[in-house]
Motif scaffolding. Structure first.
Motif, mmCIF file in Angstrom:
data_model
loop_
_atom_site.group_PDB
_atom_site.id
_atom_site.type_symbol
_atom_site.label_atom_id
_atom_site.label_comp_id
_atom_site.label_asym_id
_atom_site.label_seq_id
_atom_site.Cartn_x
_atom_site.Cartn_y
_atom_site.Cartn_z
ATOM 1 N N PRO A 1 0.805 -1.229 0.000
ATOM 2 C CA PRO A 1 0.000 0.000 0.000
ATOM 3 C C PRO A 1 0.839 1.280 0.000
ATOM 4 C CG PRO A 1 -0.198 -1.141 2.110
ATOM 5 C CD PRO A 1 0.616 -2.019 1.212
ATOM 6 N N ALA A 2 2.135 1.184 0.289
ATOM 7 C CA ALA A 2 3.002 2.370 0.306
ATOM 8 C C ALA A 2 3.641 2.645 -1.054
ATOM 9 C CB ALA A 2 4.092 2.189 1.359
ATOM 10 N N PHE A 3 3.314 1.835 -2.084
ATOM 11 C CA PHE A 3 3.919 2.007 -3.407
ATOM 12 C C PHE A 3 3.768 3.451 -3.875
ATOM 13 C CE2 PHE A 3 4.046 1.748 -8.032
ATOM 14 C CZ PHE A 3 5.202 1.021 -8.214
ATOM 15 N N PRO A 4 4.772 4.089 -4.417
ATOM 16 C CA PRO A 4 6.006 3.586 -4.996
ATOM 17 C C PRO A 4 7.152 3.418 -4.005
ATOM 18 C CG PRO A 4 5.889 5.904 -5.431
ATOM 19 C CD PRO A 4 4.616 5.523 -4.691
ATOM 20 N N PHE A 5 6.882 3.597 -2.734
ATOM 21 C CA PHE A 5 7.900 3.401 -1.703
ATOM 22 C C PHE A 5 7.895 1.950 -1.274
ATOM 23 C CE2 PHE A 5 6.199 7.676 -1.531
ATOM 24 C CZ PHE A 5 7.341 8.419 -1.741
ATOM 25 N N CYS A 6 8.981 1.493 -0.667
ATOM 26 C CA CYS A 6 9.050 0.100 -0.232
ATOM 27 C C CYS A 6 8.331 -0.117 1.091
ATOM 28 C CB CYS A 6 10.504 -0.354 -0.128
ATOM 29 S SG CYS A 6 11.412 0.453 1.206
ATOM 30 N N SER A 7 8.135 0.947 1.873
ATOM 31 C CA SER A 7 7.512 0.802 3.188
ATOM 32 C C SER A 7 6.866 2.123 3.613
ATOM 33 C CB SER A 7 8.559 0.411 4.222
ATOM 34 O OG SER A 7 9.482 1.468 4.396
ATOM 35 N N SER A 8 6.064 2.026 4.661
ATOM 36 C CA SER A 8 5.447 3.235 5.219
ATOM 37 C C SER A 8 6.505 4.187 5.766
ATOM 38 C CB SER A 8 4.477 2.868 6.336
ATOM 39 O OG SER A 8 3.420 2.111 5.815
ATOM 40 N N GLN A 9 7.599 3.625 6.274
ATOM 41 C CA GLN A 9 8.665 4.462 6.820
ATOM 42 C C GLN A 9 9.269 5.344 5.726
ATOM 43 O OE1 GLN A 9 11.804 2.322 8.785
ATOM 44 N NE2 GLN A 9 12.944 4.175 9.269
ATOM 45 N N CYS A 10 9.577 4.765 4.576
ATOM 46 C CA CYS A 10 10.141 5.562 3.480
ATOM 47 C C CYS A 10 9.124 6.587 2.969
ATOM 48 C CB CYS A 10 10.610 4.655 2.353
ATOM 49 S SG CYS A 10 12.174 3.828 2.711
ATOM 50 N N LYS A 11 7.849 6.214 2.992
ATOM 51 C CA LYS A 11 6.800 7.148 2.585
ATOM 52 C C LYS A 11 6.776 8.364 3.516
ATOM 53 C CE LYS A 11 1.899 7.013 1.396
ATOM 54 N NZ LYS A 11 0.717 6.150 1.332
ATOM 55 N N LEU A 12 6.937 8.133 4.819
ATOM 56 C CA LEU A 12 6.957 9.239 5.783
ATOM 57 C C LEU A 12 8.223 10.085 5.660
ATOM 58 C CD1 LEU A 12 5.430 7.529 8.926
ATOM 59 C CD2 LEU A 12 4.399 9.296 7.488
ATOM 60 N N VAL A 13 9.351 9.445 5.341
ATOM 61 C CA VAL A 13 10.590 10.203 5.124
ATOM 62 C C VAL A 13 10.390 11.174 3.953
ATOM 63 C CG1 VAL A 13 12.987 10.018 4.334
ATOM 64 C CG2 VAL A 13 12.142 8.490 6.123
ATOM 65 N N ASP A 14 9.770 10.699 2.883
ATOM 66 C CA ASP A 14 9.507 11.542 1.723
ATOM 67 C C ASP A 14 8.582 12.700 2.087
ATOM 68 O OD1 ASP A 14 9.667 11.863 -1.315
ATOM 69 O OD2 ASP A 14 7.500 11.776 -0.987
ATOM 70 N N LEU A 15 7.513 12.413 2.836
ATOM 71 C CA LEU A 15 6.603 13.472 3.267
ATOM 72 C C LEU A 15 7.339 14.513 4.104
ATOM 73 C CD1 LEU A 15 3.771 14.692 3.568
ATOM 74 C CD2 LEU A 15 3.426 13.164 5.523
ATOM 75 N N GLY A 16 8.203 14.060 5.008
ATOM 76 C CA GLY A 16 8.979 14.983 5.834
ATOM 77 C C GLY A 16 9.872 15.882 4.998
ATOM 78 N N ARG A 17 10.434 15.342 3.941
ATOM 79 C CA ARG A 17 11.288 16.157 3.060
ATOM 80 C C ARG A 17 10.476 17.233 2.349
ATOM 81 N NH1 ARG A 17 15.268 11.521 0.458
ATOM 82 N NH2 ARG A 17 16.376 11.083 2.402
ATOM 83 N N TRP A 18 9.243 16.896 1.941
ATOM 84 C CA TRP A 18 8.388 17.906 1.322
ATOM 85 C C TRP A 18 8.024 18.986 2.332
ATOM 86 C CZ3 TRP A 18 7.647 18.984 -3.543
ATOM 87 C CH2 TRP A 18 7.798 17.992 -4.516
ATOM 88 N N LEU A 19 7.670 18.566 3.544
ATOM 89 C CA LEU A 19 7.215 19.526 4.543
ATOM 90 C C LEU A 19 8.313 20.450 5.042
ATOM 91 C CD1 LEU A 19 4.779 17.259 6.589
ATOM 92 C CD2 LEU A 19 4.205 19.005 4.894
ATOM 93 N N ASP A 20 9.557 19.964 5.120
ATOM 94 C CA ASP A 20 10.626 20.841 5.618
ATOM 95 C C ASP A 20 11.290 21.652 4.507
ATOM 96 O OD1 ASP A 20 12.607 19.278 4.387
ATOM 97 O OD2 ASP A 20 13.385 18.455 6.244
ATOM 98 N N GLY A 21 10.816 21.494 3.270
ATOM 99 C CA GLY A 21 11.325 22.303 2.171
ATOM 100 C C GLY A 21 12.559 21.744 1.487
ATOM 101 N N SER A 22 12.894 20.476 1.727
ATOM 102 C CA SER A 22 14.050 19.878 1.051
ATOM 103 C C SER A 22 13.818 19.762 -0.451
ATOM 104 C CB SER A 22 14.351 18.491 1.625
ATOM 105 O OG SER A 22 14.750 18.586 2.964
ATOM 106 N N TYR A 23 12.580 19.509 -0.838
ATOM 107 C CA TYR A 23 12.232 19.443 -2.260
ATOM 108 C C TYR A 23 11.698 20.802 -2.659
ATOM 109 C CZ TYR A 23 12.112 14.323 -1.618
ATOM 110 O OH TYR A 23 12.398 13.025 -1.346
ATOM 111 N N ARG A 24 12.152 21.281 -3.810
ATOM 112 C CA ARG A 24 11.680 22.572 -4.299
ATOM 113 C C ARG A 24 11.419 22.477 -5.787
ATOM 114 N NH1 ARG A 24 15.851 23.864 -0.737
ATOM 115 N NH2 ARG A 24 15.128 25.032 1.064
ATOM 116 N N VAL A 25 10.444 23.203 -6.237
ATOM 117 C CA VAL A 25 10.146 23.288 -7.656
ATOM 118 C C VAL A 25 10.983 24.428 -8.211
ATOM 119 C CG1 VAL A 25 8.330 23.726 -9.350
ATOM 120 C CG2 VAL A 25 7.816 22.439 -7.266
ATOM 121 N N PRO A 26 11.734 24.188 -9.303
ATOM 122 C CA PRO A 26 12.590 25.261 -9.829
ATOM 123 C C PRO A 26 11.761 26.417 -10.378
ATOM 124 C CG PRO A 26 12.586 23.361 -11.294
ATOM 125 C CD PRO A 26 11.820 22.965 -10.079
#
Length: 79
Positions: free
Chosen positions: A23-48
């Motif tokens: 259910p976490a696809f495209p991630f391998c686990s719920s943990q990796c899914k949450l890591v990705d969400l955290g990166r979006w929320l803290d601004g690590s990912y940015r749209v150019p």
């Protein structure tokens, strides 16, 4: 059903099983899914693109539109 050929988790690069097995696809686990969400929320990912700031900039753009013509040239005001 196994994993798609070449389907790997974008966070840890482990094999990612497809849905409904994972259910976490495209991630391998719920943990990796949450890591990705955290990166979006803290601004690590940015749209150019150009930086966008406060509403003061929007007000300045709006006032510029009132004085600039459709071609971006300043219009003469009648006195």
């Amino acid at each position: 059903m196994g994993s798609l050929p070449g389907a790997s988790c974008p966070i840890c690069r482990k094999s990612a099983e497809t849905r409904p097995e994972n259910p976490a696809f495209p991630f391998c686990s719920s943990q990796c899914k949450l890591v990705d969400l955290g990166r979006w929320l803290d601004g690590s990912y940015r749209v150019p693109g150009p930086p966008v700031s406060s509403s003061g900039d929007a007000e300045a753009l709006e006032s510029r539109r009132r004085t600039d013509g459709p071609e971006g040239n300043a219009q003469e005001e009648d006195e």
